[in-house]
Design an enzyme around this catalytic site. Structure first.
Site, PDB file in Angstrom:
ATOM      1  N   ASP A  33      19.209   3.435 -61.307  1.00 49.13           N
ATOM      2  CA  ASP A  33      20.046   4.632 -61.509  1.00 49.13           C
ATOM      3  C   ASP A  33      21.090   4.760 -60.408  1.00 49.13           C
ATOM      4  OD1 ASP A  33      17.587   6.952 -62.894  1.00 49.13           O
ATOM      5  OD2 ASP A  33      18.349   5.010 -63.542  1.00 49.13           O
ATOM      6  N   ALA A  34      20.690   4.374 -59.186  1.00 53.25           N
ATOM      7  CA  ALA A  34      21.590   4.536 -58.044  1.00 53.25           C
ATOM      8  C   ALA A  34      22.873   3.720 -58.250  1.00 53.25           C
ATOM      9  CB  ALA A  34      20.880   4.104 -56.770  1.00 53.25           C
ATOM     10  N   TYR A  36      24.160   2.862 -61.134  1.00 53.59           N
ATOM     11  CA  TYR A  36      24.898   3.513 -62.210  1.00 53.59           C
ATOM     12  C   TYR A  36      25.695   4.689 -61.644  1.00 53.59           C
ATOM     13  CZ  TYR A  36      25.928   5.876 -66.604  1.00 53.59           C
ATOM     14  OH  TYR A  36      26.582   6.477 -67.653  1.00 53.59           O
ATOM     15  N   ASP A  37      25.004   5.522 -60.868  1.00 53.10           N
ATOM     16  CA  ASP A  37      25.659   6.704 -60.303  1.00 53.10           C
ATOM     17  C   ASP A  37      26.830   6.309 -59.409  1.00 53.10           C
ATOM     18  OD1 ASP A  37      23.900   8.374 -61.584  1.00 53.10           O
ATOM     19  OD2 ASP A  37      22.519   8.494 -59.885  1.00 53.10           O
ATOM     20  N   SER A  82      25.943  17.576 -68.790  1.00 54.84           N
ATOM     21  CA  SER A  82      25.269  16.824 -67.758  1.00 54.84           C
ATOM     22  C   SER A  82      25.498  17.536 -66.431  1.00 54.84           C
ATOM     23  CB  SER A  82      25.878  15.436 -67.762  1.00 54.84           C
ATOM     24  OG  SER A  82      25.218  14.641 -66.859  1.00 54.84           O
ATOM     25  N   LEU A  83      25.015  16.957 -65.349  1.00 53.28           N
ATOM     26  CA  LEU A  83      25.215  17.568 -64.032  1.00 53.28           C
ATOM     27  C   LEU A  83      25.953  16.595 -63.136  1.00 53.28           C
ATOM     28  CD1 LEU A  83      21.623  18.958 -63.426  1.00 53.28           C
ATOM     29  CD2 LEU A  83      23.689  20.335 -63.662  1.00 53.28           C
ATOM     30  N   GLU A 113      15.875  24.280 -58.162  1.00 57.46           N
ATOM     31  CA  GLU A 113      14.805  23.808 -59.056  1.00 57.46           C
ATOM     32  C   GLU A 113      14.636  22.307 -58.915  1.00 57.46           C
ATOM     33  OE1 GLU A 113      16.305  24.554 -62.976  1.00 57.46           O
ATOM     34  OE2 GLU A 113      16.771  26.628 -62.500  1.00 57.46           O
ATOM     35  N   LYS A 115      14.597  18.602 -60.173  1.00 65.30           N
ATOM     36  CA  LYS A 115      15.229  17.911 -61.303  1.00 65.30           C
ATOM     37  C   LYS A 115      14.165  17.006 -61.912  1.00 65.30           C
ATOM     38  CE  LYS A 115      19.348  15.387 -62.692  1.00 65.30           C
ATOM     39  NZ  LYS A 115      18.740  14.275 -63.425  1.00 65.30           N
ATOM     40  N   ASP A 117      12.234  14.372 -64.078  1.00 65.81           N
ATOM     41  CA  ASP A 117      12.664  13.071 -64.582  1.00 65.81           C
ATOM     42  C   ASP A 117      12.005  12.832 -65.940  1.00 65.81           C
ATOM     43  OD1 ASP A 117      13.902  10.684 -64.675  1.00 65.81           O
ATOM     44  OD2 ASP A 117      12.699   9.722 -63.103  1.00 65.81           O
ATOM     45  N   ARG A 136      19.074  15.601 -76.668  1.00 63.00           N
ATOM     46  CA  ARG A 136      20.442  15.816 -76.242  1.00 63.00           C
ATOM     47  C   ARG A 136      21.410  14.883 -76.970  1.00 63.00           C
ATOM     48  NH1 ARG A 136      22.763  15.077 -70.171  1.00 63.00           N
ATOM     49  NH2 ARG A 136      22.234  12.920 -70.543  1.00 63.00           N
ATOM     50  N   GLU A 173      13.144  20.228 -70.077  1.00 61.41           N
ATOM     51  CA  GLU A 173      12.829  18.811 -69.932  1.00 61.41           C
ATOM     52  C   GLU A 173      11.392  18.571 -70.417  1.00 61.41           C
ATOM     53  OE1 GLU A 173      15.457  17.272 -68.701  1.00 61.41           O
ATOM     54  OE2 GLU A 173      14.787  15.336 -67.885  1.00 61.41           O
ATOM     55  N   TYR A 225      14.511  25.095 -68.442  1.00 65.00           N
ATOM     56  CA  TYR A 225      15.364  25.281 -67.271  1.00 65.00           C
ATOM     57  C   TYR A 225      16.678  25.999 -67.558  1.00 65.00           C
ATOM     58  CZ  TYR A 225      17.346  20.783 -68.794  1.00 65.00           C
ATOM     59  OH  TYR A 225      17.904  19.773 -69.516  1.00 65.00           O
ATOM     60  N   LYS A 313      20.562  14.127 -55.621  1.00 63.73           N
ATOM     61  CA  LYS A 313      19.620  13.063 -55.986  1.00 63.73           C
ATOM     62  C   LYS A 313      18.843  12.591 -54.763  1.00 63.73           C
ATOM     63  CE  LYS A 313      20.343  11.888 -60.359  1.00 63.73           C
ATOM     64  NZ  LYS A 313      20.662  10.537 -60.596  1.00 63.73           N
ATOM     65  N   CYS A 409      -6.462 -22.771 -68.344  1.00 63.54           N
ATOM     66  CA  CYS A 409      -6.841 -21.552 -67.640  1.00 63.54           C
ATOM     67  C   CYS A 409      -6.828 -21.811 -66.128  1.00 63.54           C
ATOM     68  CB  CYS A 409      -8.236 -21.115 -68.081  1.00 63.54           C
ATOM     69  SG  CYS A 409      -8.891 -19.774 -67.081  1.00 63.54           S
ATOM     70  N   CYS A 412     -10.798 -21.598 -65.018  1.00 66.08           N
ATOM     71  CA  CYS A 412     -11.861 -22.508 -65.451  1.00 66.08           C
ATOM     72  C   CYS A 412     -11.323 -23.795 -66.056  1.00 66.08           C
ATOM     73  CB  CYS A 412     -12.780 -21.813 -66.449  1.00 66.08           C
ATOM     74  SG  CYS A 412     -12.020 -21.533 -68.052  1.00 66.08           S
ATOM     75  N   CYS A 427      -7.351 -17.548 -72.411  1.00 63.01           N
ATOM     76  CA  CYS A 427      -8.209 -18.667 -72.070  1.00 63.01           C
ATOM     77  C   CYS A 427      -9.314 -18.703 -73.122  1.00 63.01           C
ATOM     78  CB  CYS A 427      -8.795 -18.432 -70.687  1.00 63.01           C
ATOM     79  SG  CYS A 427     -10.315 -19.333 -70.383  1.00 63.01           S
ATOM     80  N   CYS A 433     -16.056 -19.067 -68.583  1.00 64.46           N
ATOM     81  CA  CYS A 433     -14.965 -18.895 -67.616  1.00 64.46           C
ATOM     82  C   CYS A 433     -15.382 -17.798 -66.636  1.00 64.46           C
ATOM     83  CB  CYS A 433     -13.671 -18.503 -68.338  1.00 64.46           C
ATOM     84  SG  CYS A 433     -12.351 -18.006 -67.207  1.00 64.46           S
TER      85      CYS A 433
HETATM   86  S1  IVH Z   1      20.402  22.053 -65.897  1.00 63.65           S
HETATM   87  C1  IVH Z   1      24.523  22.460 -67.653  1.00 63.65           C
HETATM   88  N1  IVH Z   1      18.105  21.893 -64.643  1.00 63.65           N
HETATM   89  O1  IVH Z   1      19.126  16.519 -65.744  1.00 63.65           O
HETATM   90  C2  IVH Z   1      23.319  22.154 -66.873  1.00 63.65           C
HETATM   91  N2  IVH Z   1      18.896  19.971 -65.784  1.00 63.65           N
HETATM   92  O2  IVH Z   1      22.140  15.374 -65.586  1.00 63.65           O
HETATM   93  C3  IVH Z   1      22.342  21.415 -67.655  1.00 63.65           C
HETATM   94  N3  IVH Z   1      17.360  18.065 -65.714  1.00 63.65           N
HETATM   95  O3  IVH Z   1      19.802  15.778 -68.904  1.00 63.65           O
HETATM   96  C4  IVH Z   1      21.184  20.894 -66.953  1.00 63.65           C
HETATM   97  N4  IVH Z   1      15.785  19.038 -64.529  1.00 63.65           N
HETATM   98  O4  IVH Z   1      17.799  17.209 -68.789  1.00 63.65           O
HETATM   99  C5  IVH Z   1      19.019  21.245 -65.381  1.00 63.65           C
HETATM  100  N5  IVH Z   1      16.063  21.919 -63.536  1.00 63.65           N
HETATM  101  C6  IVH Z   1      16.969  21.271 -64.278  1.00 63.65           C
HETATM  102  C7  IVH Z   1      16.785  19.936 -64.685  1.00 63.65           C
HETATM  103  C8  IVH Z   1      17.783  19.320 -65.437  1.00 63.65           C
HETATM  104  C9  IVH Z   1      16.156  17.923 -65.149  1.00 63.65           C
HETATM  105  C10 IVH Z   1      18.060  17.002 -66.477  1.00 63.65           C
HETATM  106  C11 IVH Z   1      18.659  17.490 -67.741  1.00 63.65           C
HETATM  107  C12 IVH Z   1      19.942  16.736 -67.915  1.00 63.65           C
HETATM  108  C13 IVH Z   1      20.120  16.045 -66.614  1.00 63.65           C
HETATM  109  C14 IVH Z   1      21.481  16.438 -66.082  1.00 63.65           C
END
Ligand code: IVH
Length: 671
Positions: A33-34, A36-37, A82-83, A113, A115, A117, A136, A173, A225, A313, A409, A412, A427, A433
């Site tokens: 993921d890192a 990608y980000d 997304s965030l 809060e 996040k 996964d 989504r 989530e 959330y 993150k 194997c 044995c 095997c 064995c």
């Molecule tokens: S708020 C407009 N709160 O993170 C804001 N998202 O990249 C919408 N996620 O796919 C998201 N924990 O499913 C929010 N406490 C949390 C979250 C959360 C996980 C996920 C969410 C979204 C992704 C955002």
């Protein structure tokens, strides 16, 4: 560097699209993921610097990819966004600076809060009743997964209270708690089934099942959330909205905290980061949201994310390292598992030097060779996994070496056999064995099987290596003289082991069936078989079509049972065990039928509508088992007001908890 910005933008887009497709559509990430980000951020920077390079189809302009075709499509009335990400304390301060400046405030109230996964879902309640649930998808259109979400135990089918808005879209989530994930994988491993790489993949795979009966067996859990479309009244701040959702019976995060200013956000981040490994679920960062809805509205959105929230993150729990070689381990059924030997790396708090490669298909899917740089992921206590081979252009092919499966194997020397249509190599040595025999005895003696205390791995290795045990029945013929001379044994421990072997002789039919180690017959299947046939002889004599009539038993399992029952060596082994004194009380008929069959409930607290005994009786009438204490075997806890320690225990074990009103709705539907 020599690359022009427009060339770099094109390369980044192609890369991101490929990675996103692998991640969202195939559930098979090709980079951490890192990475990608990082690529996404670079693209965003370039597009900010050179606005003429922005196109409407750039990955910065949309979220994820199109949904799969099998489910009905659902258009989100409000897009699921997304965030933006922050990767450092400085990024977070930059975010806070933008927010305070735009709002013209000195300090802002934030809701913090974890996040989670997992998988984002939207759930719509009309007049308090669950009517629709969707993934989504690409943010605009998702998949209709209503029947799957209805199976999630902590998602109320009906909301409670007098102030529920007539139309309420809840977003949140779906995850699989870590301990439930480990139990689920342990069961899958016992049954010789495929194990999941991590809780997120397992949650995604479970929600994507077209057959919701499969989803229902998965330990999914939801956390709300935010809200989407709302018709009706809700409070004017994010934390109060979540609190209201909690009052309606929706699960919300226990870790949510409202704080003043960015310094407090940073402290919250540090505190949760320190607790991360011990949390009951996987998180990949912290989300900070401007708490006031009015302020949120004033800040508004940029194309794919709100300006009023950010996700800080955590450093990735995925790292790159080199594959030094592959060892092959032989299991109970002879299955030969390739185990990766890695250049040791520190990931998620531990040094990892081994990872499972599962089987030949997995190796082919990854396209991995010895000498490659691979991405290793570690989640909780799960065996580390190789997620992918790093895309390293120009890696010298001379240094790479294909992984060769042994033709004999490794333990044995017997032949190795691959059944057509199966990924696994085996095997053929059977009990001759040593590796297989050791694994069989380990399983036979394990806690959920014959439960022979003190007969651990080290002792089993010695017993087999010294030929004191050549079959499971030999365990019951061991003498004190034989044991006492072994390494680390002596008189006292020998006596203890012999006492627990003797005690284990009296067992139960389900345990014995499970202990036999028939392929794909896990604990639950063993129980179902025992309940159905009531005697071992009946089970062993049953033809395949009768076996298939048992809950949980499909054609493959039925075939494994028949094959086992028809093998003369197994018959001999069973009769040896019985003549060594293994016995169990005869089984009486247990209900085992009804919509709640296979589940175990604990009723606690004081119910308003009926007494606890009545509640338990109603549950049993629907096929459930009831128990008085909460354990890993509990499926659901029905908690009335005043529920204390049992509720807490259920929470700590990640077991679903139902309150009385949800339960009554369920009863109405089932009875
Ligand atoms: S708020 C407009 N709160 O993170 C804001 N998202 O990249 C919408 N996620 O796919 C998201 N924990 O499913 C929010 N406490 C949390 C979250 C959360 C996980 C996920 C969410 C979204 C992704 C955002």
């Amino acid at each position: 560097m020599g690359t022009s910005p427009d060339e770099e933008v094109l390369t980044l887009r192609a890369q991101l699209q490929r990675w996103a497709a692998a991640y969202f559509e195939l559930d098979a990430p090709v980079v951490p993921d890192a990475d990608y980000d990082q690529a996404m951020r670079r693209l965003e920077t370039l597009e900010r610097e050179f606005p003429n390079l922005v196109t409407s189809d750039s990955p910065t302009q949309r979220v994820g990819s199109a949904p799969l075709s099998e489910f009905e499509s659902v258009e989100h009335r409000l897009p699921m966004l997304s965030l933006d990400n922050a990767f450092s304390a400085e990024d977070l301060r930059d975010f806070d600076r933008r927010v305070t400046e735009r709002l013209g405030l000195l300090e802002v109230t934030y809701c913090c809060e974890p996040k989670l996964d997992g998988v984002a879902v939207s759930i719509v309640y009309e007049s308090g009743l669950l009517v629709l649930a969707a993934t989504r998808g690409d943010g605009a259109t998702g998949e209709n997964i209503t029947s799957n979400v209805r199976t999630i135990r902590n998602v109320p089918l009906a909301l409670k209270g007098d102030h529920v808005p007539p139309y309420l879209e809840v977003r949140g989530e779906v995850v699989i708690p870590r301990n439930a994930f480990e139990r689920m994988n342990a069961q899958a491993r016992d049954a010789g089934e495929k194990v999941f790489v991590n809780p997120r993949n397992a949650a995604a795979g479970s929600l994507r099942q077209l057959d919701s009966r499969i989803t229902a067996k998965r330990p999914l859990a939801f956390t709300a959330y935010s809200v989407g479309v709302v018709e009706g009244e809700l409070p004017a701040s994010h934390d109060a909205i979540l609190q209201a959702l909690g009052d309606f019976g929706l699960p919300i995060s226990d870790y949510m905290e409202t704080v003043e200013g960015v310094d407090a956000c940073e402290r919250y981040y540090q505190s949760l980061a320190a607790q991360r490994d011990g949390l009951p679920f996987d998180i990949d960062g912290i989300v900070f949201k401007v708490n006031g809805l009015q302020e949120q509205e004033r800040l508004g959105f940029v194309s794919r994310a709100p300006r009023w929230a950010i996700a800080r993150k955590f450093p990735a729990q995925e790292v790159s390292t080199q594959l030094l070689g592959v060892d092959f381990q032989v299991g109970r059924t002879g299955a030969i598992t390739p185990v990766a030997r890695l250049e040791p790396v520190f990931v998620g708090g531990v040094t990892v030097s081994n990872a499972t490669l599962h089987n030949a298909d997995e190796i082919a899917r990854l396209g991995v060779q010895v000498g490659d740089t691979v991405v290793v992921r570690r989640a909780g206590d799960v065996i580390p996994q190789i997620v992918s081979v790093t895309e390293s252009v120009g890696s010298s092919s001379a240094a790479r070496r294909a992984i060769e499966f042994p033709v004999r194997c490794p333990d044995c020397g017997s032949n190795v056999h691959r059944v057509e249509g199966e990924a696994v190599m085996r095997c053929v040595g059977g009990m001759s064995c040593a590796a297989q025999l050791k694994a069989v005895i380990r399983h036979f003696a394990s806690r959920k099987a014959m439960d022979i205390e003190g007969l651990g791995d080290k002792l089993i290795d010695q017993l087999v290596d010294d030929a004191l045990v050549t079959s499971v029945a030999d365990v019951f013929r061991l003498t004190k003289e034989q044991l006492a001379v072994l390494e680390r044994m002596g008189d006292k421990s020998s006596e203890n082991v012999l006492a627990s072997i003797d005690k284990a002789k009296t067992t139960s039919l389900p345990r014995f069936i499970y202990a036999l180690g028939i392929r794909e017959v896990g604990e639950a299947t063993a129980r179902a078989l025992a309940q159905h046939f009531l005697s071992l002889d009946e089970l062993l004599a049953a033809p395949a079509d009768v076996l298939e009539g048992v809950d949980d038993v499909g054609p493959v399992v039925a075939r494994h049972i028949s094959e086992f029952a028809h093998d003369e060596r197994n018959r001999q082994s069973i009769s040896d065990l019985l003549s060594s004194g293994v016995n169990w009380p005869s089984v009486s008929v247990v209900s085992g039928e009804g919509p709640l069959a296979g589940t175990t409930w604990v009723v606690t607290g004081k119910l308003e509508s009926m007494g606890r005994d009545d509640a338990e009786q109603r549950l049993r009438a629907l096929g459930a088992k009831t128990a008085s204490s909460v354990s890993a075997k509990t499926s659901t806890v029905l908690a009335g007001p005043g529920a204390g320690s049992k509720r807490k225990k259920a929470e700590s074990l990640g077991i679903s908890i139902m309150d009385e009103s949800e339960w009554l709705v369920m009863l109405r539907e089932m009875e």
